[in-house]
Write an enzyme that holds these catalytic residues in place. Structure first.
Site, short mmCIF file in Angstrom:
data_model
loop_
_atom_site.label_atom_id
_atom_site.label_comp_id
_atom_site.label_asym_id
_atom_site.label_seq_id
_atom_site.Cartn_x
_atom_site.Cartn_y
_atom_site.Cartn_z
N ALA A 133 0.87 -1.18 0.00
CA ALA A 133 0.00 0.00 0.00
C ALA A 133 0.90 1.22 0.00
O ALA A 133 2.06 1.16 0.43
CB ALA A 133 -0.92 0.01 1.21
N SER A 134 0.37 2.35 -0.46
CA SER A 134 1.21 3.52 -0.67
C SER A 134 1.56 4.26 0.62
O SER A 134 2.63 4.84 0.73
CB SER A 134 0.53 4.50 -1.64
OG SER A 134 0.37 3.89 -2.90
N THR A 135 0.65 4.28 1.59
CA THR A 135 0.88 5.05 2.81
C THR A 135 0.63 4.20 4.03
O THR A 135 0.00 3.14 3.97
CB THR A 135 -0.05 6.28 2.87
OG1 THR A 135 -1.40 5.83 3.08
CG2 THR A 135 0.01 7.09 1.58
#
Length: 207
Positions: free
Chosen positions: A9-11
């Site tokens: 996931a990006s964050t």
């Protein structure tokens, strides 16, 4: 052959393990067993992904890298995608993605000729989906930048809300002389954030 599942996931606010059930179900339906999971919160537009490269380091020839979608593996620019593909090819790892049906057959391909044909077809499809994922990333970044510019023009832009609790903890760490490396490891903050908060600590000390 080992199945190694990669979740990204990006964050840190997103749940990288969200797709775990889907990957497990995919493997179970095909009589496959996932031997290890690699989970991280990093941008797909960056090659700096420790867990992905740990996965590749653990792989043996013929192992499968299983992902939910190709964009979990790459939102990279063309140059970085080529580097990652070269690393995958050097390890002789097969990529299987739930959103890439042609890759499913690779999981059970035993015939050498068929396997090579599927590899070639799958490689072209991977390139196409990786390019689409990169374009989607760039489009979203451009729209975001345009939105911020419009908000600034209207005087309504406020920026990202500050994480006051986290920043207070970081400032305490800085005051106590803790190293930048240990603070970054503990909080996931950037060096620019540390620099800004250190300046705030010094300003408060002078005041």
């Amino acid at each position: 052959m080992h199945i190694r599942a990669y979740l990204r996931a990006s964050t840190k606010e997103q749940d990288a393990s969200r797709a775990k059930d889907d990957l497990r179900r995919f493997a179970d339906e095909r009589g496959l067993k996932i031997v290890s999971w690699y989970v991280e919160n990093e941008s797909g537009a960056s090659l700096a992904r420790p867990e992905l490269f740990r996965l590749l380091s653990d792989c043996h020839p013929g192992d499968i890298l299983l992902v939910e979608q190709v964009d979990r593996l790459s939102r990279l620019n063309a140059e970085d995608w080529s580097k990652l593909k070269a690393e995958i090819a050097a390890k002789r790892v097969r990529v299987v993605a739930l959103d890439l049906p042609t890759s499913y057959q690779l999981a059970n391909s035993g015939d050498d000729f068929t396997g090579r044909m599927l590899d070639a077809i799958n490689g072209m499809m991977l390139d196409m989906l990786a390019a689409i994922a990169r374009k989607d990333y760039e489009d979203r970044r451009r729209r975001q930048a345009q939105g911020i510019a419009d908000a600034k023009t209207r005087g309504t832009y406020k920026g990202r809300p500050e994480d006051t609790e986290r920043n207070a903890a970081i400032m305490t760490m800085l005051t106590n002389g803790q190293s930048w490396a240990s603070i970054i490891a503990a909080t996931g903050c950037s060096r620019s954030t540390l620099s800004r908060l250190l300046q705030r600590v010094r300003t408060e000390a002078e005041g």
